[in-house]
Design an enzyme around this catalytic site. Structure first.
Site, PDB file in Angstrom:
ATOM      1  N   LYS A  41       0.822  -1.198   0.000  1.00 40.05           N
ATOM      2  CA  LYS A  41       0.000   0.000   0.000  1.00 40.05           C
ATOM      3  C   LYS A  41       0.860   1.254   0.000  1.00 40.05           C
ATOM      4  O   LYS A  41       0.396   2.336  -0.339  1.00 40.05           O
ATOM      5  CB  LYS A  41      -0.878   0.030   1.275  1.00 40.05           C
ATOM      6  CG  LYS A  41      -1.823  -1.108   1.431  1.00 40.05           C
ATOM      7  CD  LYS A  41      -2.568  -0.940   2.772  1.00 40.05           C
ATOM      8  CE  LYS A  41      -3.211  -2.216   3.185  1.00 40.05           C
ATOM      9  NZ  LYS A  41      -3.728  -2.136   4.577  1.00 40.05           N
ATOM     10  N   GLY A  42       2.098   1.123   0.408  1.00 37.95           N
ATOM     11  CA  GLY A  42       2.941   2.276   0.737  1.00 37.95           C
ATOM     12  C   GLY A  42       3.104   3.332  -0.338  1.00 37.95           C
ATOM     13  O   GLY A  42       3.334   4.499  -0.027  1.00 37.95           O
ATOM     14  N   GLU A  97       7.727   2.785  -6.339  1.00 37.31           N
ATOM     15  CA  GLU A  97       7.835   2.163  -5.013  1.00 37.31           C
ATOM     16  C   GLU A  97       8.199   3.211  -3.969  1.00 37.31           C
ATOM     17  O   GLU A  97       8.953   4.141  -4.230  1.00 37.31           O
ATOM     18  CB  GLU A  97       8.883   1.026  -5.079  1.00 37.31           C
ATOM     19  CG  GLU A  97       9.247   0.381  -3.762  1.00 37.31           C
ATOM     20  CD  GLU A  97       8.107  -0.341  -3.047  1.00 37.31           C
ATOM     21  OE1 GLU A  97       6.997   0.209  -2.980  1.00 37.31           O
ATOM     22  OE2 GLU A  97       8.350  -1.431  -2.503  1.00 37.31           O
ATOM     23  N   ASP A 101      14.714  -1.368   0.679  1.00 38.60           N
ATOM     24  CA  ASP A 101      15.546  -1.698   1.833  1.00 38.60           C
ATOM     25  C   ASP A 101      16.554  -2.774   1.390  1.00 38.60           C
ATOM     26  O   ASP A 101      17.638  -2.459   0.916  1.00 38.60           O
ATOM     27  CB  ASP A 101      14.628  -2.157   2.960  1.00 38.60           C
ATOM     28  CG  ASP A 101      15.337  -2.463   4.259  1.00 38.60           C
ATOM     29  OD1 ASP A 101      16.190  -1.656   4.664  1.00 38.60           O
ATOM     30  OD2 ASP A 101      15.040  -3.501   4.882  1.00 38.60           O
ATOM     31  N   LYS A 129      17.535   2.821   0.864  1.00 42.44           N
ATOM     32  CA  LYS A 129      18.532   2.583   1.923  1.00 42.44           C
ATOM     33  C   LYS A 129      19.641   1.725   1.327  1.00 42.44           C
ATOM     34  O   LYS A 129      19.669   0.509   1.536  1.00 42.44           O
ATOM     35  CB  LYS A 129      17.907   1.819   3.085  1.00 42.44           C
ATOM     36  CG  LYS A 129      16.778   2.533   3.787  1.00 42.44           C
ATOM     37  CD  LYS A 129      16.380   1.700   4.998  1.00 42.44           C
ATOM     38  CE  LYS A 129      14.971   1.941   5.415  1.00 42.44           C
ATOM     39  NZ  LYS A 129      14.501   0.942   6.382  1.00 42.44           N
ATOM     40  N   PHE A 150      14.153   3.107  10.413  1.00 39.59           N
ATOM     41  CA  PHE A 150      12.800   2.727  10.029  1.00 39.59           C
ATOM     42  C   PHE A 150      11.980   3.988   9.800  1.00 39.59           C
ATOM     43  O   PHE A 150      11.776   4.786  10.716  1.00 39.59           O
ATOM     44  CB  PHE A 150      12.161   1.844  11.096  1.00 39.59           C
ATOM     45  CG  PHE A 150      10.925   1.163  10.596  1.00 39.59           C
ATOM     46  CD1 PHE A 150      11.021   0.034   9.789  1.00 39.59           C
ATOM     47  CD2 PHE A 150       9.669   1.657  10.895  1.00 39.59           C
ATOM     48  CE1 PHE A 150       9.879  -0.593   9.291  1.00 39.59           C
ATOM     49  CE2 PHE A 150       8.519   1.040  10.414  1.00 39.59           C
ATOM     50  CZ  PHE A 150       8.630  -0.085   9.612  1.00 39.59           C
ATOM     51  N   ARG A 163       0.659   6.594   8.169  1.00 38.32           N
ATOM     52  CA  ARG A 163       0.614   6.840   6.723  1.00 38.32           C
ATOM     53  C   ARG A 163       0.193   8.269   6.401  1.00 38.32           C
ATOM     54  O   ARG A 163       0.517   8.808   5.364  1.00 38.32           O
ATOM     55  CB  ARG A 163      -0.410   5.917   6.048  1.00 38.32           C
ATOM     56  CG  ARG A 163      -0.028   4.472   5.983  1.00 38.32           C
ATOM     57  CD  ARG A 163      -0.954   3.739   5.013  1.00 38.32           C
ATOM     58  NE  ARG A 163      -1.001   2.317   5.258  1.00 38.32           N
ATOM     59  CZ  ARG A 163      -0.114   1.436   4.799  1.00 38.32           C
ATOM     60  NH1 ARG A 163       0.912   1.844   4.100  1.00 38.32           N
ATOM     61  NH2 ARG A 163      -0.239   0.154   5.064  1.00 38.32           N
TER      62      ARG A 163
HETATM   63  P1  5GP Z   1      12.833  -4.751   0.726  1.00 38.96           P
HETATM   64  O1  5GP Z   1      12.213  -5.920   0.009  1.00 38.96           O
HETATM   65  O2  5GP Z   1      13.542  -3.791  -0.205  1.00 38.96           O
HETATM   66  O3  5GP Z   1      13.681  -5.187   1.861  1.00 38.96           O
HETATM   67  O4  5GP Z   1      11.697  -3.965   1.439  1.00 38.96           O
HETATM   68  C1  5GP Z   1      10.687  -3.427   0.778  1.00 38.96           C
HETATM   69  C2  5GP Z   1       9.498  -3.212   1.663  1.00 38.96           C
HETATM   70  O5  5GP Z   1       9.807  -3.342   3.079  1.00 38.96           O
HETATM   71  C3  5GP Z   1       9.023  -1.816   1.481  1.00 38.96           C
HETATM   72  O6  5GP Z   1       8.159  -1.713   0.379  1.00 38.96           O
HETATM   73  C4  5GP Z   1       8.336  -1.577   2.788  1.00 38.96           C
HETATM   74  O7  5GP Z   1       7.049  -2.123   2.736  1.00 38.96           O
HETATM   75  C5  5GP Z   1       9.163  -2.329   3.789  1.00 38.96           C
HETATM   76  N1  5GP Z   1      10.146  -1.429   4.397  1.00 38.96           N
HETATM   77  C6  5GP Z   1      11.473  -1.405   4.210  1.00 38.96           C
HETATM   78  N2  5GP Z   1      12.061  -0.441   4.916  1.00 38.96           N
HETATM   79  C7  5GP Z   1      11.060   0.185   5.563  1.00 38.96           C
HETATM   80  C8  5GP Z   1      11.020   1.300   6.467  1.00 38.96           C
HETATM   81  O8  5GP Z   1      12.016   1.944   6.817  1.00 38.96           O
HETATM   82  N3  5GP Z   1       9.788   1.658   6.913  1.00 38.96           N
HETATM   83  C9  5GP Z   1       8.652   1.002   6.552  1.00 38.96           C
HETATM   84  N4  5GP Z   1       7.513   1.422   7.066  1.00 38.96           N
HETATM   85  N5  5GP Z   1       8.660  -0.047   5.726  1.00 38.96           N
HETATM   86  C10 5GP Z   1       9.852  -0.444   5.238  1.00 38.96           C
HETATM   87 MG    MG Z   2       6.531  -0.742  -0.383  1.00 45.11          MG
END
Ligand code: 5GP
Ligand code: MG
Length: 172
Positions: A41-42, A97, A101, A129, A150, A163
């Site tokens: 949803k982000g 997106e 992370d 990140k 975070f 949000r």
């Molecule tokens: P990745 O697959 O790149 O590790 O993470 C992607 C998803 O993890 C993002 O779309 C998000 O939903 C969640 N995520 C990663 N880092 C953060 C953060 O700092 N805050 C929040 N709320 N969600 C995060």
């Molecule tokens: Mg996301």
């Protein structure tokens, strides 16, 4: 986790970054009608601001993905909860997106979309990140690079909270 978010990126900085991203994207997609795919949803707040700033004829679609595991880190095993409603074969596709992370989520989605034979496939990310990447990720349009904290706000949640914040904040 502390319930009190600390300011990281102001609404003003976000708006400036989106104007810059939109200018680049507008330039690159002149005369095209791209399909923007948001990851729910982000990304919905970012998507809403981005398409209005773009001034291009765009189509919008969303996918919902989930990664197994708990806590604030993705496990890397990604599952499609809601797939695309539109066909992207032969289309210019731009994935939108909120945050990258480990990179596992976008990497999974980009590989998945590539198989559907779009004419082009690019990635637009608001917050990255880079220190946390576990797989190589090519981000074509990037808003901000942040340290390993975070973040919440501007559509990004912690347990469905925060949000609605206009700024991007940190909770710890
Ligand atoms: P990745 O697959 O790149 O590790 O993470 C992607 C998803 O993890 C993002 O779309 C998000 O939903 C969640 N995520 C990663 N880092 C953060 C953060 O700092 N805050 C929040 N709320 N969600 C995060
Ligand atoms: Mg996301």
């Amino acid at each position: 986790m502390s319930q009190r978010p600390k300011l990281l990126i102001t609404q003003k900085k976000i708006n400036e970054a989106i104007a810059k991203l939109a200018a680049e994207i507008r330039q690159d997609y002149q005369g095209k009608q791209p399909v923007l795919i948001g990851i729910l949803k982000g990304s919905f707040v970012f998507m809403a601001d981005l398409i209005r700033e773009l001034g291009l004829q765009v189509e919008v679609d969303f996918v919902k993905l989930s990664s197994y595991g708990s806590g604030t880190r993705t496990s890397g095993r990604v599952k499609v909860i809601q797939g695309l409603k539109s066909s992207i074969k032969g289309r210019d596709v731009l994935v939108v997106e909120d945050i990258v992370d480990t990179g596992l989520t976008v990497s999974f989605l980009m590989n998945n979309l590539q198989k559907k034979k779009p004419a082009s496939l690019k990635l637009c990310v608001l917050v990255d990140k880079p220190s946390q990447h576990k797989v190589p990720v090519t981000i074509d349009y990037l808003g901000f690079t942040v340290p390993d904290k975070f973040v919440v706000g501007y559509g990004i949640d912690w347990n469905e909270k925060f949000r609605q914040l206009r700024d991007i904040c940190i909770i710890d």
